[in-house]
Design an enzyme around this catalytic site. Structure first.
Site, PDB file in Angstrom:
ATOM      1  N   THR A 272      -8.567  -3.584  -0.260  1.00 18.83           N
ATOM      2  CA  THR A 272      -9.085  -4.918  -0.574  1.00 18.83           C
ATOM      3  C   THR A 272     -10.058  -5.386   0.497  1.00 18.83           C
ATOM      4  O   THR A 272     -11.137  -5.872   0.198  1.00 18.83           O
ATOM      5  CB  THR A 272      -7.913  -5.922  -0.734  1.00 18.83           C
TER       6      THR A 272
ATOM      7  N   ARG B 188       3.032 -28.759  -7.167  1.00 21.75           N
ATOM      8  CA  ARG B 188       2.738 -29.277  -8.506  1.00 21.75           C
ATOM      9  C   ARG B 188       1.389 -29.967  -8.575  1.00 21.75           C
ATOM     10  O   ARG B 188       1.185 -30.943  -9.290  1.00 21.75           O
ATOM     11  CB  ARG B 188       3.867 -30.205  -8.994  1.00 21.75           C
TER      12      ARG B 188
ATOM     13  N   SER C  96       5.136  12.426  -4.191  1.00 22.79           N
ATOM     14  CA  SER C  96       3.691  12.510  -4.398  1.00 22.79           C
ATOM     15  C   SER C  96       3.047  13.206  -3.204  1.00 22.79           C
ATOM     16  O   SER C  96       3.309  12.863  -2.051  1.00 22.79           O
ATOM     17  CB  SER C  96       3.143  11.091  -4.581  1.00 22.79           C
ATOM     18  N   VAL C  97       2.208  14.205  -3.506  1.00 22.32           N
ATOM     19  CA  VAL C  97       1.603  15.014  -2.443  1.00 22.32           C
ATOM     20  C   VAL C  97       0.073  14.908  -2.436  1.00 22.32           C
ATOM     21  O   VAL C  97      -0.610  15.719  -1.834  1.00 22.32           O
ATOM     22  CB  VAL C  97       2.033  16.497  -2.563  1.00 22.32           C
TER      23      VAL C  97
ATOM     24  N   GLY D 223      -4.598  -4.406  -3.760  1.00 20.96           N
ATOM     25  CA  GLY D 223      -5.607  -3.373  -3.983  1.00 20.96           C
ATOM     26  C   GLY D 223      -4.869  -2.097  -4.320  1.00 20.96           C
ATOM     27  O   GLY D 223      -4.210  -1.523  -3.466  1.00 20.96           O
TER      28      GLY D 223
ATOM     29  N   ARG E 258      -5.547   0.274   8.374  1.00 16.72           N
ATOM     30  CA  ARG E 258      -4.127  -0.098   8.322  1.00 16.72           C
ATOM     31  C   ARG E 258      -3.442   0.359   9.598  1.00 16.72           C
ATOM     32  O   ARG E 258      -3.752   1.423  10.140  1.00 16.72           O
ATOM     33  CB  ARG E 258      -3.464   0.587   7.118  1.00 16.72           C
TER      34      ARG E 258
ATOM     35  N   ASP F 159       0.815  -1.229   0.000  1.00 20.71           N
ATOM     36  CA  ASP F 159       0.000   0.000   0.000  1.00 20.71           C
ATOM     37  C   ASP F 159       0.841   1.268   0.000  1.00 20.71           C
ATOM     38  O   ASP F 159       0.430   2.293   0.545  1.00 20.71           O
ATOM     39  CB  ASP F 159      -0.965   0.010   1.204  1.00 20.71           C
TER      40      ASP F 159
ATOM     41  N   LYS G 275      -0.821   4.404  -7.944  1.00 20.41           N
ATOM     42  CA  LYS G 275      -0.766   5.797  -8.390  1.00 20.41           C
ATOM     43  C   LYS G 275       0.508   6.049  -9.214  1.00 20.41           C
ATOM     44  O   LYS G 275       0.471   6.663 -10.275  1.00 20.41           O
ATOM     45  CB  LYS G 275      -0.805   6.767  -7.207  1.00 20.41           C
TER      46      LYS G 275
HETATM   47  P1  GDP Z   1      -0.786   0.327  -3.504  1.00 16.53           P
HETATM   48  O1  GDP Z   1      -1.374  -0.956  -3.025  1.00 16.53           O
HETATM   49  O2  GDP Z   1       0.686   0.412  -3.280  1.00 16.53           O
HETATM   50  O3  GDP Z   1      -1.162   0.648  -4.929  1.00 16.53           O
HETATM   51  O4  GDP Z   1      -1.415   1.479  -2.590  1.00 16.53           O
HETATM   52  P2  GDP Z   1      -2.970   1.650  -2.229  1.00 16.53           P
HETATM   53  O5  GDP Z   1      -3.656   2.177  -3.431  1.00 16.53           O
HETATM   54  O6  GDP Z   1      -3.499   0.431  -1.596  1.00 16.53           O
HETATM   55  O7  GDP Z   1      -2.871   2.725  -1.071  1.00 16.53           O
HETATM   56  C1  GDP Z   1      -2.328   3.969  -1.288  1.00 16.53           C
HETATM   57  C2  GDP Z   1      -3.411   5.020  -1.008  1.00 16.53           C
HETATM   58  O8  GDP Z   1      -2.815   6.285  -0.956  1.00 16.53           O
HETATM   59  C3  GDP Z   1      -4.470   5.112  -2.096  1.00 16.53           C
HETATM   60  O9  GDP Z   1      -5.684   5.463  -1.516  1.00 16.53           O
HETATM   61  C4  GDP Z   1      -3.960   6.227  -2.997  1.00 16.53           C
HETATM   62  O10 GDP Z   1      -4.994   6.901  -3.695  1.00 16.53           O
HETATM   63  C5  GDP Z   1      -3.363   7.126  -1.966  1.00 16.53           C
HETATM   64  N1  GDP Z   1      -2.239   7.961  -2.395  1.00 16.53           N
HETATM   65  C6  GDP Z   1      -1.177   7.653  -3.172  1.00 16.53           C
HETATM   66  N2  GDP Z   1      -0.274   8.649  -3.154  1.00 16.53           N
HETATM   67  C7  GDP Z   1      -0.801   9.603  -2.352  1.00 16.53           C
HETATM   68  C8  GDP Z   1      -0.331  10.873  -1.884  1.00 16.53           C
HETATM   69  O11 GDP Z   1       0.752  11.309  -2.221  1.00 16.53           O
HETATM   70  N3  GDP Z   1      -1.144  11.553  -1.023  1.00 16.53           N
HETATM   71  C9  GDP Z   1      -2.361  11.095  -0.645  1.00 16.53           C
HETATM   72  N4  GDP Z   1      -3.095  11.845   0.161  1.00 16.53           N
HETATM   73  N5  GDP Z   1      -2.811   9.905  -1.026  1.00 16.53           N
HETATM   74  C10 GDP Z   1      -2.037   9.170  -1.864  1.00 16.53           C
HETATM   75  P1  IMO Z   2      -0.953  -4.163  -2.271  1.00 18.27           P
HETATM   76  O1  IMO Z   2      -0.546  -4.676  -3.629  1.00 18.27           O
HETATM   77  C1  IMO Z   2      -0.920  -4.646   2.030  1.00 18.27           C
HETATM   78  C2  IMO Z   2      -0.913  -8.734   3.582  1.00 18.27           C
HETATM   79  C3  IMO Z   2      -2.132  -9.204   4.340  1.00 18.27           C
HETATM   80  C4  IMO Z   2      -1.479 -10.147   5.326  1.00 18.27           C
HETATM   81  C5  IMO Z   2      -0.368 -10.789   4.493  1.00 18.27           C
HETATM   82  C6  IMO Z   2      -0.734 -12.128   3.897  1.00 18.27           C
HETATM   83  O2  IMO Z   2      -2.239  -3.451  -2.262  1.00 18.27           O
HETATM   84  O3  IMO Z   2       0.181  -3.413  -1.655  1.00 18.27           O
HETATM   85  P2  IMO Z   2      -2.311 -12.853   1.883  1.00 18.27           P
HETATM   86  O4  IMO Z   2      -3.775 -12.651   1.654  1.00 18.27           O
HETATM   87  O5  IMO Z   2      -1.447 -12.278   0.806  1.00 18.27           O
HETATM   88  O6  IMO Z   2      -1.955 -14.281   2.179  1.00 18.27           O
HETATM   89  O7  IMO Z   2      -1.984 -12.045   3.235  1.00 18.27           O
HETATM   90  O8  IMO Z   2      -0.096  -9.878   3.451  1.00 18.27           O
HETATM   91  N1  IMO Z   2      -1.173  -8.213   2.221  1.00 18.27           N
HETATM   92  C7  IMO Z   2      -1.127  -6.919   1.894  1.00 18.27           C
HETATM   93  N2  IMO Z   2      -0.934  -5.826   2.670  1.00 18.27           N
HETATM   94  N3  IMO Z   2      -1.064  -4.509   0.690  1.00 18.27           N
HETATM   95  C8  IMO Z   2      -1.230  -5.599  -0.106  1.00 18.27           C
HETATM   96  O9  IMO Z   2      -1.225  -5.514  -1.432  1.00 18.27           O
HETATM   97  C9  IMO Z   2      -1.307  -6.869   0.504  1.00 18.27           C
HETATM   98  N4  IMO Z   2      -1.488  -8.124   0.041  1.00 18.27           N
HETATM   99  C10 IMO Z   2      -1.390  -8.927   1.098  1.00 18.27           C
HETATM  100  O10 IMO Z   2      -2.801  -8.142   4.980  1.00 18.27           O
HETATM  101  O11 IMO Z   2      -0.867  -9.418   6.347  1.00 18.27           O
HETATM  102 MG    MG Z   3      -2.921  -1.579  -1.769  1.00 24.25          MG
END
Ligand code: GDP
Ligand code: IMO
Ligand code: MG
Length: 422
Positions: A298, A143, A411-412, A40, A303, A13, A18
């Site tokens: 997701t 497998r 990123s802001v 997600g 968090r 996350d 982005k």
């Molecule tokens: P990812 O899983 O790494 O793609 O990250 P996620 O999308 O799950 O979580 C990042 C969150 O931060 C999302 O809601 C984005 O829209 C938001 N986001 C990304 N960059 C920025 C930022 O610079 N500022 C703010 N306020 N939100 C951001």
């Molecule tokens: P993105 O791509 C944050 C975490 C789960 C759990 C551990 C194992 O959005 O960054 P799983 O279902 O993969 O067996 O869960 O990994 N987890 C994530 N945490 N961002 C994700 O994806 C994650 N995908 C799995 O919360 O701790």
């Molecule tokens: Mg995510």
């Protein structure tokens, strides 16, 4: 031609979606190479918000091609729902999405086993997304899995599924869980198999042909470095290689074709699920949650939040070979008087500059902090480096230096235009 791997430098996350969306402008193809719909990725385009789970974030730019590579595990029912959702939002998903024949399929018994194992673990649970990711990769390694190429072959699929349902119902029975109906699973998976068949391709050949024509490829990482099955905080990890090497094995593009690794990290740290998080801080979590931020894309879970940890990101630079850094969510720290950065851990009198592998030792790690003055000015309207307050620039320079890579993107805010290139 230039190929870029983008990875999360923390626990997921980081804002990968982005940054991928922004970088896609310069790429021809975007490839997901590992993970499944546990990911997600939230992308804001104008006033529209898109949450991508299996489809690469590059799909939001119409002229680009997207590939779901061989290293991904695919829940086909969920993928069809995602594609339909994108179509409803006016996104083009026709002739621009390709799914690897050899990606493994996630079945309802994987999801059920994921849930049952978590229940059995009780307080030692991992806190998975319950998407069946661990059991699906387990079948792949043992497998005993099924691949997309099997899903789209009706007679082979039926025979394989019959056996798998029988086998897994025995396991589910042992857990005291309800058995699955072959007919129901078969009907749903046949239907999604038929829908996905036009997208299925030999993506390894496709990628190499595109590279032969000079295509620029972006590899979209899912999860983060410390959720990596080998390099993460095991067992509190996911079941794939989320680090840069996973982009090679998960796509069939070899290491000597990769040019650059971009690490994405938040200006602070978050984590979803259980497991060690030395710089976790309740006040930061309250502040961000009160701003309506840091809820999982997701599962909707809040968090866990904490200070930036450069032990973590420094180790991410080491195992991924991060060249360039994208720091996101800088605006999340705008109101703080002072900002801490964890630069090491202490256990008793011993200092650690890396995350110990021993679980007990890891749980005893006390963070060692350095303190930075807060800038106490909104940053969300900054469009150039010099628009940022001097204290924010000093903080960003410091965390990049501690991480050991070049700061190239800041990123802001969630929008495309809220991106500063250095
Ligand atoms: P990812 O899983 O790494 O793609 O990250 P996620 O999308 O799950 O979580 C990042 C969150 O931060 C999302 O809601 C984005 O829209 C938001 N986001 C990304 N960059 C920025 C930022 O610079 N500022 C703010 N306020 N939100 C951001
Ligand atoms: P993105 O791509 C944050 C975490 C789960 C759990 C551990 C194992 O959005 O960054 P799983 O279902 O993969 O067996 O869960 O990994 N987890 C994530 N945490 N961002 C994700 O994806 C994650 N995908 C799995 O919360 O701790
Ligand atoms: Mg995510």
């Amino acid at each position: 031609m230039s190929n870029t791997i983008l990875v999360g430098a923390q626990w997921g996350d980081e804002g990968k979606g982005k940054i991928i969306d922004v970088l896609t402008e310069q790429a021809d193809i975007v490839v997901r190479t590992q993970g499944g719909n546990n990911a997600g990725h939230t992308v804001l385009v104008g006033s529209k918000k898109y949450v991508l789970h299996l489809v690469p974030s590059g799909i939001l730019r119409r002229s680009k091609k997207c590939i779901i590579g061989n290293g991904v595990v695919i829940d086909p029912v969920s993928l069809v729902e995602e594609v339909d959702g994108l179509l409803k939002l006016g996104v083009k998903v026709n002739g621009n999405l390709f799914i690897s024949e050899t990606a493994h399929v996630v079945f309802p018994y994987h999801r059920e086993l994921d849930a049952q194992r978590e229940i059995l673990k009780g307080k030692n649970k991992i806190g998975t997304t319950k998407r069946g990711i661990g059991p699906a990769y387990g079948d792949k390694a043992a497998r005993t899995g099924m691949r997309i190429i099997d899903l789209v072959n009706p007679s082979r699929f039926e025979a394989l599924l019959r056996f798998k349902i029988k086998e897994n119902n025995e396991i589910l029975k042992a857990f005291g869980a309800a058995p699955l109906s072959f007919q129901k699973v078969h009907a749903a998976y046949r239907k999604s198999g038929d829908r996905l068949r036009p997208f299925v391709a030999n993506t390894v050949v496709l990628l190499h042909e595109a590279m032969g024509r000079g295509a620029d490829i972006l590899f979209e990482g899912a999860q983060g470095t410390f959720l990596d099955i080998d390099h993460g905080t095991y067992p509190y990890v996911t079941s794939s290689n989320t680090t840069a090497g996973g982009a090679c094995t998960g796509s069939g593009v070899p290491p000597n074709h990769m040019d650059r690794v971009v690490g994405v990290m938040k200006a602070y740290t978050t984590r979803v699920g259980e497991g060690p998080f030395p710089s976790e801080n309740a006040a930061i979590a309250d502040m961000l949650h009160n701003m309506g931020r840091e809820f999982g894309a997701t599962t909707g879970r809040a968090r866990r939040c904490g200070w930036f940890d450069s032990v973590v990101t420094g180790q991410a630079t080491m195992v991924n070979g991060i060249d360039d850094l994208a720091v996101t969510n800088v605006d999340g720290l705008d109101t703080l008087d002072s900002i801490r950065v964890c630069v090491g851990y202490r256990v008793g009198t011993k200092r650690y500059d890396y995350i110990p592998n021993d679980i007990e030792l890891r749980s005893k790690c006390e963070p060692v902090y350095v303190e930075f003055p807060g800038w106490k000015t909104p940053t969300d309207r900054a469009r150039k480096w010099k628009d940022l307050p001097a204290k924010a620039r000093a903080y960003l320079r410091a965390i990049a230096e501690l991480t050991g890579a070049k700061l190239t993107i800041v990123s802001v805010g969630p929008a495309r235009e809220q991106t500063i290139f250095l």
